[in-house]
Design a protein around this motif. Structure first.
Motif, mmCIF file in Angstrom:
data_model
loop_
_atom_site.group_PDB
_atom_site.id
_atom_site.type_symbol
_atom_site.label_atom_id
_atom_site.label_comp_id
_atom_site.label_asym_id
_atom_site.label_seq_id
_atom_site.Cartn_x
_atom_site.Cartn_y
_atom_site.Cartn_z
ATOM 1 N N SER A 81 -6.519 -0.825 -3.957
ATOM 2 C CA SER A 81 -6.419 0.570 -3.559
ATOM 3 C C SER A 81 -6.603 1.479 -4.759
ATOM 4 C CB SER A 81 -5.064 0.843 -2.893
ATOM 5 O OG SER A 81 -3.993 0.533 -3.762
ATOM 6 N N PHE A 128 0.831 -1.208 0.000
ATOM 7 C CA PHE A 128 0.000 0.000 0.000
ATOM 8 C C PHE A 128 0.862 1.254 0.000
ATOM 9 C CE2 PHE A 128 -2.574 3.068 2.599
ATOM 10 C CZ PHE A 128 -3.481 3.363 1.597
ATOM 11 N N GLN A 181 -7.262 2.387 0.708
ATOM 12 C CA GLN A 181 -7.246 0.933 0.602
ATOM 13 C C GLN A 181 -8.686 0.447 0.757
ATOM 14 O OE1 GLN A 181 -4.619 -1.181 3.306
ATOM 15 N NE2 GLN A 181 -4.085 -2.581 1.652
#
Length: 429
Positions: free
Chosen positions: A331, A7, A321
């Motif tokens: 995401s 992420f 996310q």
């Protein structure tokens, strides 16, 4: 790679890509682990060092002034400076602080008198202890948004390449400085971040030139980020060159305490005031919509069964996310910006106009004047762009861009287009 790591990687990529077309010179919208001035200086250092330059003695006590006002104290000529003995920075007369040095960094102030190449170099030399200087080079505020001075210093214990650079950033442009949790993994022997009495943030670090330690060359540095947007960085090595030279001493010669004194010295005040802002003013593109408000808008536009799990925000770009109805994860990044306001600096404005035109060159224009751009991986004006993107520029200056990053199939292209096309995305200032 763990999901949080993925992420964060996606976030850094998305923010870097988003700002790619909007840079004035080398300034980015997202700061990395190392400061921008240090990266720029390192790319420039090989060409900037002058081989075989004549040895220069250091500037003497009180011999060097950089006046903050026209007609102020004189600047010692280079020839006079070369003849004087070296002293520490304690005896150096400071630059006069100008109004631009203390003004809020959110608006460009009238430029102070420029600092020349020789002045940058002489100011740096005046802050060093006794020693011999060779291969000296400087660049002033008129030539660059990162004026610098660099030289090879020898205190009798071995040569050391070192440099100092100055930059100025707009409020909110810099990322908060932190030390890594695992110094060994970050290739550091030490790292500290402290807040000084004037509100500046000081970062001191001792590390190595090569992450794989194929050579034992050390690099130590100090960076101070000031409340007025100024940033002064100092770097030194225990070798006469950054790369490709044998170590000339066990450690660089300047201690961290001495490095702190160099970057925090008042001698750099006028250089900070004179240098152009490095990058764009984030306040110009601020849409007036808070991150929480943007998240609430997005949550209301997601298809049924989708939910926001976390958010990371940088300036006008947010990374979310998501989870889908079947538990799938992915995401998206959402950039909401106001493109209706001009930038103070004409050069920045021209650069932004070119970047925006490039982004919109494949746009479809709707009857109301809205420009719509849709890209799938490998298509559009940037064939290397790996994500699916939908973007719209409205006549009122609202720019909204939605990119699918991790988990590219989590949302379809039509769903991304629907999110970007919502009338709920409107700038408020």
């Amino acid at each position: 790679m763990s999901e949080p790591d993925t992420f964060e990687d996606d976030l850094l990529y998305a923010m870097s890509r988003t700002g790619e077309a909007f840079r004035s010179e080398r300034a980015g919208l997202a700061a990395g682990g190392l400061d921008l001035g240090r990266r720029r200086w390192r790319r420039r250092s090989a060409a900037a060092v002058v081989s075989g330059a004549a040895a220069l003695a250091l500037v003497g006590t009180g011999a060097f002034y950089l006046s903050g006002a026209t007609g102020g104290s004189p600047v010692a000529a280079p020839a006079e400076a070369a003849a004087a003995p070296a002293t520490s920075g304690a005896g150096t007369a400071p630059l006069t602080t100008t109004p631009a040095a203390t003004a809020a960094a959110t608006k460009a102030a009238a430029p102070a008198a420029p600092v020349t190449d020789k002045e940058m170099l002489a100011a740096f030399q005046a802050l060093l202890p006794k020693g011999e200087v060779t291969e000296a080079k400087g660049e002033g505020t008129e030539k660059s948004t990162t004026p610098y001075a660099q030289l090879v210093f020898d205190d009798g214990q071995g040569k050391s390449l070192m440099s100092v650079s100055v930059q100025r950033f707009y409020k909110g442009q810099e990322q908060q400085r932190t030390c890594p949790t695992d110094l060994r993994l970050a290739n550091l022997d030490s790292c500290s971040v402290t807040t000084l009495p004037d509100g500046s943030t000081l970062m001191l670090s001792q590390g190595y030139e090569y992450p794989d330690h194929r050579a034992t060359t050390k690099e130590w540095w100090a960076t101070v980020s000031r409340p007025d947007g100024g940033q002064v960085s100092f770097n030194e090595w225990n070798a006469a060159q950054e790369k490709g030279a044998p170590d000339s001493r066990p450690n660089p010669p300047i201690t961290l305490e001495q490095a702190k004194a160099i970057v925090t010295d008042k001698v750099w005040d006028r250089a900070v005031a004179a240098v152009r802002y490095n990058g764009i003013d984030p306040a110009v593109e601020d849409p007036g919509v808070t991150p929480d408000e943007k998240q609430a808008i997005l949550a209301g536009l997601l298809p049924a069964g989708f939910a926001v799990q976390s958010r990371t925000t940088h300036l006008v770009t947010d990374m979310y996310q998501l989870t889908g109805p079947d538990g799938a994860k992915g995401s998206i990044s959402v950039r909401l910006a106001n493109w209706s306001r001009p930038f103070d600096d004409p050069q920045t404005q021209q650069s932004m106009d070119r970047g925006r035109a490039s982004q919109l060159k494949d746009a479809t224009v709707l009857p109301d004047g809205t420009k719509v751009v849709v890209n799938e991986p490998g298509s559009g004006s940037n064939p290397k762009f790996p994500y699916t993107r939908a973007a719209e520029l409205h006549p009122d200056g609202t720019y909204i861009e939605v990119d699918a990053t991790e988990g590219k199939d989590l949302l379809t292209l039509d769903q991304l287009k629907a999110i970007a096309a919502s009338p709920k995305w409107q700038v408020r200032k």
